[in-house]
Design an enzyme around this catalytic site. Structure first.
Site, PDB file in Angstrom:
ATOM      1  N   PHE A 112       0.811  -1.218   0.000  1.00 31.58           N
ATOM      2  CA  PHE A 112       0.000   0.000   0.000  1.00 31.58           C
ATOM      3  C   PHE A 112       0.846   1.269   0.000  1.00 31.58           C
ATOM      4  O   PHE A 112       0.348   2.345  -0.307  1.00 31.58           O
ATOM      5  CB  PHE A 112      -0.967   0.005   1.198  1.00 31.58           C
ATOM      6  CG  PHE A 112      -0.393   0.607   2.440  1.00 31.58           C
ATOM      7  CD1 PHE A 112       0.459  -0.104   3.256  1.00 31.58           C
ATOM      8  CD2 PHE A 112      -0.698   1.913   2.798  1.00 31.58           C
ATOM      9  CE1 PHE A 112       1.013   0.463   4.391  1.00 31.58           C
ATOM     10  CE2 PHE A 112      -0.176   2.488   3.937  1.00 31.58           C
ATOM     11  CZ  PHE A 112       0.694   1.762   4.733  1.00 31.58           C
ATOM     12  N   LYS A 113       2.147   1.162   0.323  1.00 26.43           N
ATOM     13  CA  LYS A 113       2.968   2.373   0.375  1.00 26.43           C
ATOM     14  C   LYS A 113       3.034   3.075  -0.983  1.00 26.43           C
ATOM     15  O   LYS A 113       3.245   4.279  -1.056  1.00 26.43           O
ATOM     16  CB  LYS A 113       4.352   2.056   0.904  1.00 26.43           C
ATOM     17  CG  LYS A 113       4.275   1.625   2.372  1.00 26.43           C
ATOM     18  CD  LYS A 113       5.590   1.651   3.094  1.00 26.43           C
ATOM     19  CE  LYS A 113       5.393   1.457   4.588  1.00 26.43           C
ATOM     20  NZ  LYS A 113       4.812   0.138   4.934  1.00 26.43           N
ATOM     21  N   ASP A 114       2.802   2.304  -2.070  1.00 19.24           N
ATOM     22  CA  ASP A 114       2.756   2.934  -3.398  1.00 19.24           C
ATOM     23  C   ASP A 114       1.659   3.990  -3.491  1.00 19.24           C
ATOM     24  O   ASP A 114       1.795   4.951  -4.250  1.00 19.24           O
ATOM     25  CB  ASP A 114       2.476   1.879  -4.475  1.00 19.24           C
ATOM     26  CG  ASP A 114       3.640   0.925  -4.695  1.00 19.24           C
ATOM     27  OD1 ASP A 114       4.796   1.343  -4.540  1.00 19.24           O
ATOM     28  OD2 ASP A 114       3.383  -0.252  -5.027  1.00 19.24           O
TER      29      ASP A 114
END
Ligand SMILES: *Cc1c(COP(=O)(O)O)cnc(C)c1O
Length: 474
Positions: A112-114
């Site tokens: 999810f860091k993208d």
């Protein structure tokens, strides 16, 4: 919109000033002076907007020093089907009546860091271009954050990335993801040591203030307000997909480490998004669960931090947590300074007063923890009941979500990584090996671009100097 520090320094800053910065000068974190409120009419207008447009609407409430047309273009360049795999960007995957996953991990690094880092890449390139400045991002990674940063900054004008990782200690897939990047502005440095050695080098370089200023050393760590703001958007996107009218409420369960992701949920709730509960799910590193149950915040030392099968949540100190405490304490910067600036340094922790602790209920927060055994059981039962494989972090979220479901309130569990990233534990739980998306099949065989170095800050500084004088950025 202006920004202030959680520790009482009342100097107000603009968005583009804090974009390229870390902590506030007094050691606090930046927050907006207030949370813009959304009412039913605005929610109705936003319902059904494409993700990039929704992102633009929300960001523009917090950013008034970038022209609207530019901000819209940056959002549209970031949230595309080509980068995130689906037109919805964060689609819901129903598991059973009233329970679904919200997919946040279909970006280039499968975590999810993208969602936030991709936007940061576009914002950095824009702001550096506008100022005619350059930035050298120096970081240490054991996997997720480093690769998300590299994929966000690759090919971006004005930015170089120097990413340190412990030589031979990342999974072959993670290593291939980072080292196969051929972009001129990405520099992978495999350090002959462990993750802590990499982090020590980053600290040593950053502590050399003259060097830091001369070579414009920056970071992309999780306390960056722009990262948090980008994450607020998917709480709205999840809400709109799970409900038909603005009279309905939903709950979110969030696998948590540094408290960045769930803090974005807190901001969404403070803006008026109808969120019933924010469920904080931790693994064996349960600093946050302890806080929400007792009001005592006791960050652990490195020696007491467990290595678990949901490694991206193996944190000892939740770096974004101070933001929530600031709001909880009625934005009393002096009290936050007392707790985070003094008590934490002197006594290693703090306990809220009984009256302060009682306020937490009004913010929707509840919590729980999950262990390796829980993780295996959840991955197995989800696979058997629904045919869906979930990753280990998402499994922690599902396990704790089950403790807080209410009838009539959909529970959305944030899927923070794809199972292929943590294949060994998935095989242990189900006997099934999760495959990465077809575009990434075989990346282990691609040519790799990296240098191996001794754990030596002076040598790393020399490497940075060499690149800064040799190549001129596009
Ligand atoms: C970073 C990360 C988390 C923790 O998120 P925070 O914002 O630090 O709470 C959870 N799951 C995965 C897969 C991550 O990469």
């Amino acid at each position: 919109m202006k920004y202030l520090s959680t520790r009482g320094d009342s100097t107000l800053r603009g968005f583009s000033d804090i974009l390229l910065e870390g902590l506030a000068p007094d050691g606090g974190l930046y927050l907006p002076t207030h949370y813009p409120q959304v009412d039913a009419a605005l929610l109705s207008r936003w319902r059904g907007l494409p993700y990039a447009e929704l992102a633009f609407e929300i960001l523009s409430l917090y950013i008034d020093d970038i022209p609207a047309a530019d901000l819209r273009r940056l959002c549209q360049a970031t949230y595309t089907e080509a980068v995130f795999g689906t037109p919805q960007i964060t689609p819901l995957k129903p598991l059973e009546e009233g329970l679904c996953l919200q997919a946040l991990s279909n970006g280039p690094t499968l975590a999810f860091k993208d969602m936030a880092m991709q936007l940061l890449g576009h914002l950095f390139e824009y702001e550096l271009g506008r100022r005619g400045e350059q930035l050298n991002i120096l970081g240490a990674t054991s996997g997720d954050t480093g690769s998300a940063a590299e994929y966000a900054m690759r090919g971006k004008r004005g930015v170089r990335v120097f990413m340190l990782s412990p030589h031979g200690r990342m999974s072959p897939f993670q290593q291939a993801q980072m080292f196969s990047l051929q972009d001129e502005n990405i520099h992978n440095i495999a350090v002959e040591g462990v993750f802590d050695d990499c982090q020590d080098i980053v600290k040593a370089v950053s502590n050399d203030l003259a060097f830091k200023r001369r070579y414009r050393i920056g970071t992309v760590n999780s306390i960056n307000w722009a990262r948090l703001l980008a994450q607020v958007v998917y709480y709205f996107a999840g809400y709109f997909q799970a409900t038909k009218s603005n009279a309905e409420r939903v709950s979110f369960a969030v696998p948590s480490g540094n408290f960045g992701n769930v803090c974005a949920g807190h901001v969404a709730r403070m803006m008026g998004l109808p969120i019933a509960k924010l469920v904080v799910a931790t693994n064996e590193n349960d600093v946050l669960d302890e806080f929400f149950r007792t009001g005592a915040y006791r960050p652990r030392g490195t020696a007491e931090t467990h290595e678990t099968s949901s490694p991206s949540m193996d944190i000892s100190k939740a770096s974004n947590f101070e933001r929530f405490v600031f709001d909880l304490l009625g934005r009393d910067g002096a009290r936050v300074q007392q707790l985070f600036g003094t008590a934490l340094q002197k006594e290693g922790g703090f306990t809220l007063t009984r009256e302060e602790f009682a306020r937490i209920a009004g913010y929707g927060f509840v919590s729980g923890r999950s262990t390796h055994a829980d993780r295996l059981a959840t991955i197995r039962s989800t696979w058997q009941a629904t045919g869906t494989l979930v990753d280990t972090h998402t499994a922690d979220g599902l396990k704790v979500a089950a403790e807080y479901r209410e009838s009539g309130v959909p529970m959305l569990v944030l899927e923070t990584a794809l199972p292929a990233k943590f294949a060994a534990t998935i095989v242990e739980a189900t006997g099934v090996k999760p495959e990465p998306p077809s575009a990434l099949l075989g990346i282990e065989a691609l040519p790799k671009r990296f240098v191996v170095m001794a754990p030596d800050a002076v040598a790393v500084k020399q490497l940075i100097e060499t690149h800064c004088t040799a190549d001129t950025l596009a």
